[in-house]
Write an enzyme that holds these catalytic residues in place. Sequence first.
Site, PDB file in Angstrom:
ATOM      1  N   SER A 143      61.446  62.783  60.995  1.00 30.83           N
ATOM      2  CA  SER A 143      61.941  62.895  59.617  1.00 30.83           C
ATOM      3  C   SER A 143      61.090  63.857  58.806  1.00 30.83           C
ATOM      4  O   SER A 143      59.882  63.999  59.049  1.00 30.83           O
ATOM      5  CB  SER A 143      61.882  61.505  58.990  1.00 30.83           C
ATOM      6  N   TYR A 168      57.420  54.130  56.562  1.00 30.78           N
ATOM      7  CA  TYR A 168      58.508  54.793  57.300  1.00 30.78           C
ATOM      8  C   TYR A 168      57.997  56.112  57.896  1.00 30.78           C
ATOM      9  O   TYR A 168      58.153  56.382  59.088  1.00 30.78           O
ATOM     10  CB  TYR A 168      59.699  55.047  56.364  1.00 30.78           C
TER      11      TYR A 168
HETATM   12  N1  LIG Z   1      70.017  60.425  57.404  1.00 23.27           N
HETATM   13  C1  LIG Z   1      68.917  61.054  57.058  1.00 23.27           C
HETATM   14  O1  LIG Z   1      68.847  61.686  56.005  1.00 23.27           O
HETATM   15  C2  LIG Z   1      67.713  61.040  57.960  1.00 23.27           C
HETATM   16  C3  LIG Z   1      66.607  61.828  57.591  1.00 23.27           C
HETATM   17  C4  LIG Z   1      65.489  61.823  58.416  1.00 23.27           C
HETATM   18  C5  LIG Z   1      65.482  61.066  59.573  1.00 23.27           C
HETATM   19  N2  LIG Z   1      66.559  60.302  59.890  1.00 23.27           N
HETATM   20  C6  LIG Z   1      66.482  59.497  61.130  1.00 23.27           C
HETATM   21  O2  LIG Z   1      67.619  59.777  61.926  1.00 23.27           O
HETATM   22  C7  LIG Z   1      68.003  58.615  62.641  1.00 23.27           C
HETATM   23  C8  LIG Z   1      69.449  58.286  62.352  1.00 23.27           C
HETATM   24  O3  LIG Z   1      69.585  58.119  60.949  1.00 23.27           O
HETATM   25  P1  LIG Z   1      70.944  57.707  60.245  1.00 23.27           P
HETATM   26  O4  LIG Z   1      70.986  58.372  58.942  1.00 23.27           O
HETATM   27  O5  LIG Z   1      72.059  57.854  61.206  1.00 23.27           O
HETATM   28  O6  LIG Z   1      70.643  56.166  59.979  1.00 23.27           O
HETATM   29  P2  LIG Z   1      71.570  54.879  60.184  1.00 23.27           P
HETATM   30  O7  LIG Z   1      70.835  53.743  59.559  1.00 23.27           O
HETATM   31  O8  LIG Z   1      72.943  55.167  59.707  1.00 23.27           O
HETATM   32  O9  LIG Z   1      71.597  54.726  61.756  1.00 23.27           O
HETATM   33  C9  LIG Z   1      70.632  54.027  62.495  1.00 23.27           C
HETATM   34  C10 LIG Z   1      71.352  53.015  63.347  1.00 23.27           C
HETATM   35  O10 LIG Z   1      70.379  52.364  64.146  1.00 23.27           O
HETATM   36  C11 LIG Z   1      70.720  50.988  64.246  1.00 23.27           C
HETATM   37  N3  LIG Z   1      69.497  50.261  64.535  1.00 23.27           N
HETATM   38  C12 LIG Z   1      68.446  50.008  63.712  1.00 23.27           C
HETATM   39  N4  LIG Z   1      67.509  49.295  64.361  1.00 23.27           N
HETATM   40  C13 LIG Z   1      67.983  49.120  65.624  1.00 23.27           C
HETATM   41  C14 LIG Z   1      67.487  48.446  66.765  1.00 23.27           C
HETATM   42  N5  LIG Z   1      66.316  47.816  66.764  1.00 23.27           N
HETATM   43  N6  LIG Z   1      68.226  48.451  67.900  1.00 23.27           N
HETATM   44  C15 LIG Z   1      69.446  49.071  67.941  1.00 23.27           C
HETATM   45  N7  LIG Z   1      69.975  49.697  66.876  1.00 23.27           N
HETATM   46  C16 LIG Z   1      69.240  49.714  65.737  1.00 23.27           C
HETATM   47  C17 LIG Z   1      71.332  50.642  62.910  1.00 23.27           C
HETATM   48  O11 LIG Z   1      72.214  49.528  63.005  1.00 23.27           O
HETATM   49  C18 LIG Z   1      72.060  51.923  62.536  1.00 23.27           C
HETATM   50  O12 LIG Z   1      73.425  51.858  62.875  1.00 23.27           O
HETATM   51  C19 LIG Z   1      67.030  57.520  62.232  1.00 23.27           C
HETATM   52  O13 LIG Z   1      65.995  57.500  63.181  1.00 23.27           O
HETATM   53  C20 LIG Z   1      66.500  58.015  60.909  1.00 23.27           C
HETATM   54  O14 LIG Z   1      65.221  57.495  60.646  1.00 23.27           O
HETATM   55  C21 LIG Z   1      67.673  60.280  59.121  1.00 23.27           C
END
Ligand SMILES: NC(=O)c1ccc[n+]([C@@H]2O[C@H](COP(=O)([O-])OP(=O)(O)OC[C@H]3O[C@@H](n4cnc5c(N)ncnc54)[C@H](O)[C@@H]3O)[C@@H](O)[C@H]2O)c1
Length: 355
Positions: A143, A168
């Site tokens: 991130s 985080y």
């Molecule tokens: N969206 C953003 O702006 C952004 C920015 C930087 C990093 N990220 C990273 O990208 C990745 C995806 O982000 P996103 O926006 O799709 O988030 P999101 O929350 O929509 O997706 C994450 C998914 O992981 C699942 N999850 C959480 N813990 C879990 C576990 N222990 N076992 C199985 N499933 C689990 C959740 O149910 C969720 O559906 C994450 O790692 C997030 O930290 C996202």
Amino acid sequence: MKDYNITGKTVLITGSAGFIGANLALELLRTCEVINIVGIDNVNDYYDVSIKNYRLEKIEELAKTKPISSWKFINESICNKDKIDAIFSEYHFDIVVNLAAQAGVRYSITNPDAYIESNIIGFYNILEACRKYPISHLVYASSSSVYGSNKKIPYSTEDKVDNPVSLYAATKKSNELMAHAYSKLYNIPSTGLRFFTVYGPAGRPDMAYFGFTNKLIKGETVEIFNYGNCKRDFTYIDDIVKGIMMVIQSPPKKENGEDGLPIPPYALYNIGNNKPENLLDFVTILQEELVRAGVLPTDYDFGSHKKLVPMQPGDVAITYADTTALERDFGFKPNTSLRQGLRNFAEWYKDFYNI
Ligand SMILES: NC(=O)c1ccc[n+]([C@@H]2O[C@H](COP(=O)([O-])OP(=O)(O)OC[C@H]3O[C@@H](n4cnc5c(N)ncnc54)[C@H](O)[C@@H]3O)[C@@H](O)[C@H]2O)c1
């Protein structure tokens, strides 16, 4: 650089009910002639589960039209080591894309356990499984938050990032370190992707643009942090998915160093728009697009529904991605305009909530 043909390969996407994971599954099904995808997600209720179910339905629908590819969804937590081991042993993945995580900066202030469990233990379980059942490429989500309050902009993967300002961010930086150690020790090709504020249709309701929209239609006031002086490198979901698709097809090479030992096949990229937008401008465009899509009435008085407030703990004033490495290696740079991206979001929102 694409030198790994993914046709016919078996791909694991963790977090496949999530915003980025679901869009990646859709793109793989759409663009690959033959692909076998296994999705793992515990479908937790950190935010509205109906959006996660909606995304899963979209994947199911598309998968039905692709009979020579396959899609299998497993409702499981990556924290369950035995189950993860059993899944890896059954499917023998070629590619693993770890997107499952507890996301969000603010929530990590009140619910730190969830971050240690999913982001540290969960990721460790994935690494261990990749060690036991060899794969061709591990791609995982990091991130922009790892940059903390980096003074130098734009943020480069060459910058030293040892000062996280939220738990985080600390878990995401830890993921990069853990992946590096496993790449070195066990020659596992891995690529980390530092995403910069991803937005778009069926996005995350915990993110500002979505929360603002929910509040504006209820006639509530939106709070704009740091008195509107925050800048974010907003990145449209399709650009993120395009980036992941390119990266998946380019595992870092396995090579030995002069000492005869493997040089860790390890890479790290920023995926951001390389064009930070002022939060106030962002909110203005969002409001215009919500009016255009018919989510808000044309005479909406935005001025009386916004409040400028101070910075929140864990937040940073600016995020700004240096995307030189991505351009150098893939000739790709995110380029969807904020107006187009927010237009697509507003239209989706109107449809989804039947407004
Ligand atoms: N969206 C953003 O702006 C952004 C920015 C930087 C990093 N990220 C990273 O990208 C990745 C995806 O982000 P996103 O926006 O799709 O988030 P999101 O929350 O929509 O997706 C994450 C998914 O992981 C699942 N999850 C959480 N813990 C879990 C576990 N222990 N076992 C199985 N499933 C689990 C959740 O149910 C969720 O559906 C994450 O790692 C997030 O930290 C996202």
